[in-house]
Every structure is written in C-alpha cells, then in structure tokens.
Design an enzyme around this catalytic site. Sequence first.
Site, PDB file in Angstrom:
ATOM      1  N   GLU A  25      -1.941  -9.169 -10.754  1.00 20.04           N
ATOM      2  CA  GLU A  25      -3.039  -8.628  -9.931  1.00 20.04           C
ATOM      3  C   GLU A  25      -3.797  -7.510 -10.651  1.00 20.04           C
ATOM      4  O   GLU A  25      -3.346  -7.001 -11.675  1.00 20.04           O
ATOM      5  CB  GLU A  25      -2.492  -8.102  -8.601  1.00 20.04           C
ATOM      6  CG  GLU A  25      -1.506  -6.961  -8.770  1.00 20.04           C
ATOM      7  CD  GLU A  25      -1.475  -6.022  -7.575  1.00 20.04           C
ATOM      8  OE1 GLU A  25      -2.548  -5.538  -7.170  1.00 20.04           O
ATOM      9  OE2 GLU A  25      -0.374  -5.760  -7.067  1.00 20.04           O
ATOM     10  N   ALA A 142      -2.731  -7.561   4.787  1.00 12.30           N
ATOM     11  CA  ALA A 142      -3.113  -8.974   4.690  1.00 12.30           C
ATOM     12  C   ALA A 142      -2.220  -9.722   3.694  1.00 12.30           C
ATOM     13  O   ALA A 142      -2.194 -10.958   3.688  1.00 12.30           O
ATOM     14  CB  ALA A 142      -4.583  -9.080   4.270  1.00 12.30           C
ATOM     15  N   LYS A 160       7.057  -1.548  -0.583  1.00 14.74           N
ATOM     16  CA  LYS A 160       7.112  -0.127  -0.880  1.00 14.74           C
ATOM     17  C   LYS A 160       7.784   0.637   0.249  1.00 14.74           C
ATOM     18  O   LYS A 160       7.548   0.350   1.424  1.00 14.74           O
ATOM     19  CB  LYS A 160       5.701   0.412  -1.077  1.00 14.74           C
ATOM     20  CG  LYS A 160       5.250   0.331  -2.507  1.00 14.74           C
ATOM     21  CD  LYS A 160       3.741   0.361  -2.607  1.00 14.74           C
ATOM     22  CE  LYS A 160       3.189  -0.967  -2.154  1.00 14.74           C
ATOM     23  NZ  LYS A 160       1.774  -1.007  -1.957  1.00 14.74           N
TER      24      LYS A 160
HETATM   25  N1  PSU Z   1       1.979  -1.949  -5.190  1.00 11.79           N
HETATM   26  C1  PSU Z   1       1.833  -1.063  -6.214  1.00 11.79           C
HETATM   27  N2  PSU Z   1       0.601  -0.643  -6.516  1.00 11.79           N
HETATM   28  C2  PSU Z   1      -0.489  -1.098  -5.852  1.00 11.79           C
HETATM   29  C3  PSU Z   1      -0.339  -2.051  -4.782  1.00 11.79           C
HETATM   30  C4  PSU Z   1       0.920  -2.425  -4.499  1.00 11.79           C
HETATM   31  O1  PSU Z   1       2.802  -0.660  -6.833  1.00 11.79           O
HETATM   32  O2  PSU Z   1      -1.590  -0.701  -6.193  1.00 11.79           O
HETATM   33  C5  PSU Z   1      -1.532  -2.640  -4.101  1.00 11.79           C
HETATM   34  C6  PSU Z   1      -1.405  -4.177  -4.167  1.00 11.79           C
HETATM   35  O3  PSU Z   1      -2.598  -4.694  -4.696  1.00 11.79           O
HETATM   36  C7  PSU Z   1      -1.203  -4.604  -2.733  1.00 11.79           C
HETATM   37  C8  PSU Z   1      -2.016  -3.572  -2.030  1.00 11.79           C
HETATM   38  O4  PSU Z   1      -1.618  -5.921  -2.483  1.00 11.79           O
HETATM   39  O5  PSU Z   1      -1.656  -2.369  -2.710  1.00 11.79           O
HETATM   40  C9  PSU Z   1      -1.737  -3.520  -0.548  1.00 11.79           C
HETATM   41  O6  PSU Z   1      -2.755  -2.812   0.081  1.00 11.79           O
HETATM   42  P1  PSU Z   1      -2.854  -2.823   1.684  1.00 11.79           P
HETATM   43  O7  PSU Z   1      -1.626  -2.114   2.154  1.00 11.79           O
HETATM   44  O8  PSU Z   1      -4.125  -2.071   1.976  1.00 11.79           O
HETATM   45  O9  PSU Z   1      -2.925  -4.262   2.110  1.00 11.79           O
END
Ligand code: PSU
Length: 301
Positions: A25, A142, A160
């Site tokens: 990603e 999402a 996380k």
């Molecule tokens: N995990 C990490 N660093 C990140 C992310 C996840 O260690 O930057 C990012 C990923 O791209 C994940 C996103 O899909 O955070 C999730 O964001 P949200 O909670 O707004 O869906």
Amino acid sequence: MNQLIEISPEVSKALAEHRPVVALESTIISHGMSYPQNVETACRVEQTVRQNGAVPATIAILGGRLKVGLTDSEIDYLGRQGRRVAKVSRRDMPVVLSRHQDGATTVASTMIIAHLAGIKVFATGGIGGVHRGAETTMDISADLEELAQTPVMVVCAGPKAILDLGLTLEYLETKGVPVIGYGTDTLPAFYSRTSAYKVDYRLDTPQDIAGAFAAARDLNFRTGMLVANPVPEEYAMPEQEINAAIEKALQEVQNQSIKGKEITPFLLSKIVSLTDGKSLETNIRLVLNNAALAARIAACL
Ligand code: PSU
Ligand code: MN
C-alpha cells in the site's frame, strides 16, 4: 484489461508467467511515516519481497490512473508529498479518478486495485478496524468491509492497538473473514506480540496459509483473509509503554477534535513522538517482517 489500470512491465510479466507478486500500500508512505524514512522503508520493503522470492507491486493512484508497481521516483514523489496527497479509501476513488488526481491507497483501496490486477497477496503494517468508542462514533474502517468483499489475503501485524481489538474481531467474524495467526494462537496487537484475544486459527507454515486461501477460492468465497504475523520479539514495544502512549494520543484526538480519516494518521504520528521514535522502529520492522512472509506465501500459491 481495465482501462483505468496501469501495471508496470515487471509486474505485468510476473503475473503473465504466474510468478509470485506481493501488493504493497501507499498510505503508509504518505501518511504513515515522514520523509525520508517513509521512502527508505518503502524501498526496503520492496527489497525484502524480492529477497523472499516475489515481485513487489506498490500501489497508488497517480494522475487518476491506478498504478500497480511504482518506479523509485514515483515512490520518492509520494514520500515527499506526504500528507499533501489525498488518503484514498474505497469511497474516495471515484472522485479522485474523475479529477485525474493523485491518491495514496489504504488497505481497502489497495485490495481493490490488487484484485483488479490479479494479485492475491498483500503485505502491510496494520489494518484499520473498529475504533474504541465506535458504539457512539460509528468509526469503523472501510478496511474491514473490503476484507468482507474482496478476495485478497492481507498480511499484517494485527490490528493497531489504538483500536478496539475485540470489536474488530467480532466484525470480521460477522463478515466471514478468517483471522489466521502465523505461528501464534494469540492475536498480535501491531506494536506488541500479544493481546487478550485469540485468533480463529493458528497456522505454522506459508504452505498451510496458502492452502487455506486456495480452499476459500475453491469454495468461490468473495471474502478476503487476514493473516496476523507478530512483530519479531527484539523489536516489540513493552506493552505498558505503548499503552500509555496510546491513551495519551487518544486523549489528544478528543482535545483537538480530530475527526474522520485524519484520526489514524494523527494517532500514529502522535505515538511516534510520545515514544521518542521507538514505535517508528517497531513499525518499520514489522512491515519488513510481513513483506517477507507475504512473499513466501505468494510463492506457495
Ligand atoms: N497501519 C500503519 N500505518 C498506516 C496505516 C495502517 O502502520 O498508515 C493506514 C493504512 O493505509 C490503513 C489505514 O488502511 O491506515 C486505515 O485508516 P482508517 O482507520 O481511516 O480506515
Ligand atoms: Mn475511520
């Protein structure tokens, strides 16, 4: 092939020859870390995928095109742009594409694009999930819905620890997404190897994981699969230290009224500063660890 998608010659060739490919990603580059560590890490992650026998395909949206396999200068561009690039999840894709804009892809949008390209395995750090307090905020990433509807395997170090791990697991169960522990019965929590929760299944080899994914395809399931790979022991954060930082960071989200898609990047960078950069080192190491495992699984498929 889909008109919108542009696959690099190397990735294209590997796919045509049925060689292993691992999707990566780009939100982790633009929003997950700062320059220049973000670019250095992205390049090391690609290298690790190669060393473990697969071709890396870093995914992003550039000028409204879905790019699968970035050049070093494209990765550098995203790293330098940082948060000036839009963080793009599923709901953001139509407008970003129609306006020919750039976008860094989250787990959800990377899964969508990987699937369009025919890539089955994707390595990242941590996925988004059900946030603490989601009973009132309804903040549910999402990423979880995408795992429910897109048949791509996501290798991560667990959701996380900033999230509600229990509710995240409940959501995945409801949606029929298997959660596999690689060599562990316990759900890892990104910065640390353990949590209070169990995974659905423990599998100990890349072959076994590939086998489970293949069985889901035989069943014609549309769902993805989540592989949780604990951070290597030597890089794990002491739980007390990380939990204290998480509590403080969550309090800041409240105080500063951070909302929506800003929340996850805000929390991650706050935790880096609260731990004097220690959590960043952990983050880098666990991504590399996931890239290696994903490459080995892809090779088995
Ligand atoms: N995990 C990490 N660093 C990140 C992310 C996840 O260690 O930057 C990012 C990923 O791209 C994940 C996103 O899909 O955070 C999730 O964001 P949200 O909670 O707004 O869906
Ligand atoms: Mn959210």
